[in-house]
Design a protein around this motif. Sequence first.
Motif, PDB file in Angstrom:
ATOM      1  N   ALA A 112       0.829  -1.198   0.000  1.00  0.00           N
ATOM      2  CA  ALA A 112       0.000   0.000   0.000  1.00  0.00           C
ATOM      3  C   ALA A 112       0.870   1.258   0.000  1.00  0.00           C
ATOM      4  O   ALA A 112       0.550   2.247  -0.668  1.00  0.00           O
ATOM      5  CB  ALA A 112      -0.932  -0.003   1.201  1.00  0.00           C
ATOM      6  N   ALA A 113       1.956   1.221   0.741  1.00  0.00           N
ATOM      7  CA  ALA A 113       2.880   2.356   0.737  1.00  0.00           C
ATOM      8  C   ALA A 113       3.453   2.573  -0.659  1.00  0.00           C
ATOM      9  O   ALA A 113       3.551   3.708  -1.145  1.00  0.00           O
ATOM     10  CB  ALA A 113       3.996   2.130   1.752  1.00  0.00           C
ATOM     11  N   ASP A 114       3.809   1.475  -1.313  1.00  0.00           N
ATOM     12  CA  ASP A 114       4.340   1.580  -2.674  1.00  0.00           C
ATOM     13  C   ASP A 114       3.308   2.175  -3.630  1.00  0.00           C
ATOM     14  O   ASP A 114       3.644   2.969  -4.519  1.00  0.00           O
ATOM     15  CB  ASP A 114       4.766   0.196  -3.181  1.00  0.00           C
ATOM     16  CG  ASP A 114       5.944  -0.386  -2.410  1.00  0.00           C
ATOM     17  OD1 ASP A 114       6.681   0.393  -1.772  1.00  0.00           O
ATOM     18  OD2 ASP A 114       6.128  -1.617  -2.449  1.00  0.00           O
ATOM     19  N   ALA A 115       2.038   1.813  -3.433  1.00  0.00           N
ATOM     20  CA  ALA A 115       0.983   2.257  -4.344  1.00  0.00           C
ATOM     21  C   ALA A 115       0.556   3.698  -4.100  1.00  0.00           C
ATOM     22  O   ALA A 115       0.086   4.367  -5.025  1.00  0.00           O
ATOM     23  CB  ALA A 115      -0.232   1.331  -4.209  1.00  0.00           C
ATOM     24  N   LEU A 116       0.721   4.204  -2.873  1.00  0.00           N
ATOM     25  CA  LEU A 116       0.125   5.489  -2.498  1.00  0.00           C
ATOM     26  C   LEU A 116       1.121   6.599  -2.215  1.00  0.00           C
ATOM     27  O   LEU A 116       0.716   7.762  -2.062  1.00  0.00           O
ATOM     28  CB  LEU A 116      -0.750   5.297  -1.254  1.00  0.00           C
ATOM     29  CG  LEU A 116      -1.896   4.283  -1.370  1.00  0.00           C
ATOM     30  CD1 LEU A 116      -2.520   4.048   0.010  1.00  0.00           C
ATOM     31  CD2 LEU A 116      -2.947   4.768  -2.353  1.00  0.00           C
ATOM     32  N   ALA A 117       2.402   6.270  -2.135  1.00  0.00           N
ATOM     33  CA  ALA A 117       3.387   7.250  -1.662  1.00  0.00           C
ATOM     34  C   ALA A 117       3.533   8.452  -2.583  1.00  0.00           C
ATOM     35  O   ALA A 117       4.066   9.486  -2.164  1.00  0.00           O
ATOM     36  CB  ALA A 117       4.742   6.583  -1.456  1.00  0.00           C
ATOM     37  N   ASP A 118       3.057   8.368  -3.827  1.00  0.00           N
ATOM     38  CA  ASP A 118       3.177   9.512  -4.725  1.00  0.00           C
ATOM     39  C   ASP A 118       2.122  10.583  -4.461  1.00  0.00           C
ATOM     40  O   ASP A 118       2.208  11.692  -5.008  1.00  0.00           O
ATOM     41  CB  ASP A 118       3.097   9.058  -6.186  1.00  0.00           C
ATOM     42  CG  ASP A 118       1.759   8.419  -6.541  1.00  0.00           C
ATOM     43  OD1 ASP A 118       1.077   7.939  -5.608  1.00  0.00           O
ATOM     44  OD2 ASP A 118       1.408   8.394  -7.732  1.00  0.00           O
TER      45      ASP A 118
END
Length: 276
Positions: A33-39
């Motif tokens: 989830a961090a990878d998907a949302l960090a932007d």
Amino acid sequence: MVALNVVTAGAEDAPRIVFLHGVGNSLRTFTFAADALADRARVVLVDLRGHGGSPRVPGGYDLAGYVADVEALLDGTGPALVVGNSLGGAVGWTLAQRRPDLVRAALLEDPPLRPADVGTVAPIFQVLQRQVTRWQDADVDAATVAAALGAMPVLGGRPASEVQGPEVLDARARGLLDVDPAALGAVADGSSLAALDLDAPVSVPVRVLAAGEGTGSVLPAAAVAALARSHPDVSVRRIDGAGHVIHDESAHREEWLAEVEALLALPDVGSVRHGG
């Protein structure tokens, strides 16, 4: 109250979203989830007390302790969106009741909301506590535990390795090797979530994702009906066929992420900034 192990990603001035895992898991369960949302979000992954890299607290695995730790964290960083699975969902629910100033909105993934519903899974945690203690005492490695988890039957008797990806099994294995077995025991003996309160007011937006009733949900139809009576503004969606940790399942991860995206899209989320 203890200082929790936290991993962050994304810009500090982006909307803040905190992820809280279930018993026996760790922040690793939400790395994807961090990878998907960090932007577009400030993602805060949390190890609850006794889990992952957070301190063990013998005798302290009750709802009040879990909530106090997260409350202290948010008192320091400012209000946030909260996503919680299982125990993490119960913590998010209780925090929204007690400190709505800290919770902008919440997405609760198959949260137990009544102590009686937790009791139905007590035998599972009794067995798990014994097994985890054996693994930890024998210093078993994560690959061995992941292989054992992957062979266990889950939905419809299928092995977990057919339902969950290898990264999920690795995260689960590492979570179990890090957890204080006493935290599992507190679920088994009923003390961990005995203070759950379905009826106390909640004034912030809450969305509940329930797993399938026949596939491991701790939120049965009777609890959903009671929730509708006490909190008609709380929206509930049941995902039939999904297991208790919905985000772990390959078949349901994308729709779980879509629910998180919808949380981020709520009005005024853009005001969730560092420090308030």
